[in-house]
Design a protein around this motif. Sequence first.
Motif, PDB file in Angstrom:
ATOM      1  N   GLU A  61       0.822  -1.221   0.000  1.00  0.00           N
ATOM      2  CA  GLU A  61       0.000   0.000   0.000  1.00  0.00           C
ATOM      3  C   GLU A  61       0.857   1.273   0.000  1.00  0.00           C
ATOM      4  N   ALA A  62       2.068   1.157   0.533  1.00  0.00           N
ATOM      5  CA  ALA A  62       2.958   2.326   0.558  1.00  0.00           C
ATOM      6  C   ALA A  62       3.578   2.600  -0.813  1.00  0.00           C
ATOM      7  N   GLY A  63       3.383   1.675  -1.753  1.00  0.00           N
ATOM      8  CA  GLY A  63       3.863   1.936  -3.113  1.00  0.00           C
ATOM      9  C   GLY A  63       5.161   1.236  -3.469  1.00  0.00           C
ATOM     10  N   LEU A  64       5.581   0.273  -2.652  1.00  0.00           N
ATOM     11  CA  LEU A  64       6.785  -0.477  -2.997  1.00  0.00           C
ATOM     12  C   LEU A  64       6.416  -1.666  -3.877  1.00  0.00           C
ATOM     13  N   GLY A  65       7.373  -2.136  -4.669  1.00  0.00           N
ATOM     14  CA  GLY A  65       7.199  -3.364  -5.436  1.00  0.00           C
ATOM     15  C   GLY A  65       7.771  -4.526  -4.644  1.00  0.00           C
ATOM     16  N   ALA A  66       7.951  -5.672  -5.325  1.00  0.00           N
ATOM     17  CA  ALA A  66       8.436  -6.872  -4.632  1.00  0.00           C
ATOM     18  C   ALA A  66       9.680  -7.415  -5.312  1.00  0.00           C
ATOM     19  N   ASP A  67      10.608  -7.877  -4.483  1.00  0.00           N
ATOM     20  CA  ASP A  67      11.808  -8.556  -4.974  1.00  0.00           C
ATOM     21  C   ASP A  67      11.755  -9.978  -4.433  1.00  0.00           C
ATOM     22  N   CYS A  68      11.683 -10.953  -5.337  1.00  0.00           N
ATOM     23  CA  CYS A  68      11.477 -12.343  -4.921  1.00  0.00           C
ATOM     24  C   CYS A  68      12.668 -13.196  -5.328  1.00  0.00           C
ATOM     25  N   VAL A  69      12.883 -14.259  -4.562  1.00  0.00           N
ATOM     26  CA  VAL A  69      13.991 -15.159  -4.906  1.00  0.00           C
ATOM     27  C   VAL A  69      13.553 -16.621  -4.991  1.00  0.00           C
ATOM     28  N   SER A  70      12.254 -16.855  -5.079  1.00  0.00           N
ATOM     29  CA  SER A  70      11.778 -18.234  -5.248  1.00  0.00           C
ATOM     30  C   SER A  70      10.368 -18.162  -5.821  1.00  0.00           C
ATOM     31  N   GLY A  71       9.909 -19.312  -6.347  1.00  0.00           N
ATOM     32  CA  GLY A  71       8.536 -19.367  -6.833  1.00  0.00           C
ATOM     33  C   GLY A  71       7.563 -19.089  -5.693  1.00  0.00           C
ATOM     34  N   GLY A  72       7.887 -19.601  -4.523  1.00  0.00           N
ATOM     35  CA  GLY A  72       7.020 -19.371  -3.356  1.00  0.00           C
ATOM     36  C   GLY A  72       6.869 -17.880  -3.070  1.00  0.00           C
ATOM     37  N   GLU A  73       7.956 -17.153  -3.191  1.00  0.00           N
ATOM     38  CA  GLU A  73       7.871 -15.708  -2.932  1.00  0.00           C
ATOM     39  C   GLU A  73       7.119 -14.985  -4.047  1.00  0.00           C
ATOM     40  N   VAL A  74       7.315 -15.428  -5.285  1.00  0.00           N
ATOM     41  CA  VAL A  74       6.563 -14.797  -6.386  1.00  0.00           C
ATOM     42  C   VAL A  74       5.065 -14.996  -6.120  1.00  0.00           C
ATOM     43  N   GLN A  75       4.707 -16.217  -5.743  1.00  0.00           N
ATOM     44  CA  GLN A  75       3.292 -16.508  -5.474  1.00  0.00           C
ATOM     45  C   GLN A  75       2.778 -15.687  -4.288  1.00  0.00           C
ATOM     46  N   ARG A  76       3.594 -15.591  -3.225  1.00  0.00           N
ATOM     47  CA  ARG A  76       3.185 -14.823  -2.041  1.00  0.00           C
ATOM     48  C   ARG A  76       3.002 -13.344  -2.403  1.00  0.00           C
ATOM     49  N   ALA A  77       3.882 -12.834  -3.245  1.00  0.00           N
ATOM     50  CA  ALA A  77       3.770 -11.422  -3.649  1.00  0.00           C
ATOM     51  C   ALA A  77       2.452 -11.217  -4.405  1.00  0.00           C
ATOM     52  N   ILE A  78       2.151 -12.122  -5.310  1.00  0.00           N
ATOM     53  CA  ILE A  78       0.904 -11.992  -6.084  1.00  0.00           C
ATOM     54  C   ILE A  78      -0.298 -12.122  -5.158  1.00  0.00           C
ATOM     55  N   ASP A  79      -0.257 -13.106  -4.262  1.00  0.00           N
ATOM     56  CA  ASP A  79      -1.367 -13.296  -3.317  1.00  0.00           C
ATOM     57  C   ASP A  79      -1.534 -12.075  -2.402  1.00  0.00           C
ATOM     58  N   SER A  80      -0.452 -11.337  -2.168  1.00  0.00           N
ATOM     59  CA  SER A  80      -0.532 -10.179  -1.272  1.00  0.00           C
ATOM     60  C   SER A  80      -0.900  -8.910  -2.017  1.00  0.00           C
ATOM     61  N   GLY A  81      -1.196  -9.029  -3.302  1.00  0.00           N
ATOM     62  CA  GLY A  81      -1.725  -7.883  -4.029  1.00  0.00           C
ATOM     63  C   GLY A  81      -0.712  -7.118  -4.864  1.00  0.00           C
ATOM     64  N   PHE A  82       0.565  -7.520  -4.840  1.00  0.00           N
ATOM     65  CA  PHE A  82       1.526  -6.828  -5.703  1.00  0.00           C
ATOM     66  C   PHE A  82       1.167  -7.165  -7.145  1.00  0.00           C
ATOM     67  N   SER A  83       1.192  -6.166  -8.013  1.00  0.00           N
ATOM     68  CA  SER A  83       0.858  -6.525  -9.382  1.00  0.00           C
ATOM     69  C   SER A  83       2.119  -7.073 -10.040  1.00  0.00           C
ATOM     70  N   ALA A  84       1.910  -7.970 -11.013  1.00  0.00           N
ATOM     71  CA  ALA A  84       3.048  -8.685 -11.604  1.00  0.00           C
ATOM     72  C   ALA A  84       4.087  -7.704 -12.148  1.00  0.00           C
ATOM     73  N   CYS A  85       3.619  -6.538 -12.613  1.00  0.00           N
ATOM     74  CA  CYS A  85       4.581  -5.615 -13.208  1.00  0.00           C
ATOM     75  C   CYS A  85       5.438  -4.913 -12.158  1.00  0.00           C
ATOM     76  N   GLU A  86       5.220  -5.244 -10.874  1.00  0.00           N
ATOM     77  CA  GLU A  86       6.086  -4.688  -9.821  1.00  0.00           C
ATOM     78  C   GLU A  86       6.989  -5.767  -9.221  1.00  0.00           C
ATOM     79  N   ILE A  87       6.997  -6.959  -9.829  1.00  0.00           N
ATOM     80  CA  ILE A  87       7.729  -8.079  -9.216  1.00  0.00           C
ATOM     81  C   ILE A  87       9.010  -8.388  -9.987  1.00  0.00           C
ATOM     82  N   ALA A  88      10.136  -8.322  -9.273  1.00  0.00           N
ATOM     83  CA  ALA A  88      11.413  -8.752  -9.854  1.00  0.00           C
ATOM     84  C   ALA A  88      11.746 -10.113  -9.261  1.00  0.00           C
ATOM     85  N   PHE A  89      12.363 -10.969 -10.058  1.00  0.00           N
ATOM     86  CA  PHE A  89      12.683 -12.318  -9.613  1.00  0.00           C
ATOM     87  C   PHE A  89      14.189 -12.524  -9.760  1.00  0.00           C
ATOM     88  N   ALA A  90      14.872 -12.613  -8.616  1.00  0.00           N
ATOM     89  CA  ALA A  90      16.322 -12.785  -8.610  1.00  0.00           C
ATOM     90  C   ALA A  90      16.668 -14.184  -8.097  1.00  0.00           C
TER      91      ALA A  90
END
Length: 384
Positions: A61-90
């Motif tokens: 809600e504060a306007g940050l995106g997500a930085d993920c390092v596993s499929g589980g984190e990508v899924q958690r980010a999506i489930d938590s409302g981050f839009s895919a275009c704010e998700i980086a996968f390292a």
Amino acid sequence: MFPSEVTDFFRTQKTPFYYYDLDVLNATLEEIQKHGLSKGFHVHFALKANNQPKVLKLIKEAGLGADCVSGGEVQRAIDSGFSACEIAFAGVGKSDEEIELGLKHDIFCFNCESVQELEVLNELAGMQGKTARIALRLNPNVEADTHRYITTGLNENKFGINASDLDEVLDRLPDLNNLKLIGIHFHIGSQIENFTPFEELCERANMLNEHIENRGFELSVINVGGGFGINYTHPNDNAIPDFERFFGLFESRIKLKEHQQLHFELGRSVVGQCGSLITRVLYTKYGETKNFAIVDAGMTELIRPALYQAAHRIDVLTSSKRDKNYDVVGPICESSDTFRTDISIPEVVRGDIIAIRSAGAYGEVMRSAYNLREANSSVYSDEV
Ligand code: LLP
């Protein structure tokens, strides 16, 4: 930090558990907005530091995106409302399934670390009929001046593409038709308190940016990673890291071209100070040379002291007796299951409540089930 009604509430709860002060988190996010987002910087929160849905919701809600390092984190980010275009996968070792998940959601960017990974990503993207946006994670060979286990930007580390391999990678890229290079990515380490490594990173990033653009690639993303440290010794006086200085350093030193945007991946500095591990004294032992306070939390709840010799501040919330020296230890049968050695805290008795501070980052996420230890749910300040 812990008014008496909060401490009274803690007494009624089953310990150990993580407590999150959402006021501290919100105040931290406001500073990030004020000194980072307002300058047009993109800040991706590193979910590896904390993945509690309630924490993620406020961060999103504060306007940050997500930085993920596993499929589980990508899924958690999506489930938590981050839009895919704010998700980086390292990550240095993304599995095919994890890459496929990222492709399926059309995430913002894959941060890639080797030619082989680029080839696999190219093939998997082709199979889905997609073009994957990528950033190259480059190893800048900068000494981060932190614990060696959390130093990542040296040639000897497993992370990133070394300068000597960069041209070979750039030569390969035009053949990889399902990939689009959009940026470069760095991350030199974590819990960095001295700003010199960040200055060196800026120099290297500017050089590499210039080199790659001169080779005809257009980079829109310059991602300088995370790593900004927090004050573990005085969390009350320094609850919020000096984001003005941190973002200011990059603002003044990174040379952005007109089409480029600056990205960060912050974890610890966002959530570190809002979390505490709340534990109860089970027993005290007064020995010949040492006194022990044996608490019901152990390295299973907070592994940082055992793994990185981290010293988290310990506050005794229910005793105001005269100070005594203790080793504060957990119940696990390993001598490394020690939170602090020889510290002076108010004398404790069985039942006293202790807060192990600055545990919001890399605390609950690194919990283990060793010894079949049960996990109690976390508690939030707005529930007390
Ligand atoms: N980006 C990348 C690629 C990373 O590897 C990390 C952390 C971050 C961002 C976020 O870094 P931060 O801002 O939180 O420093 N478990 C260790 C820390 C491991 C950090 C791993 N990478 C600890 O408890 O100290």
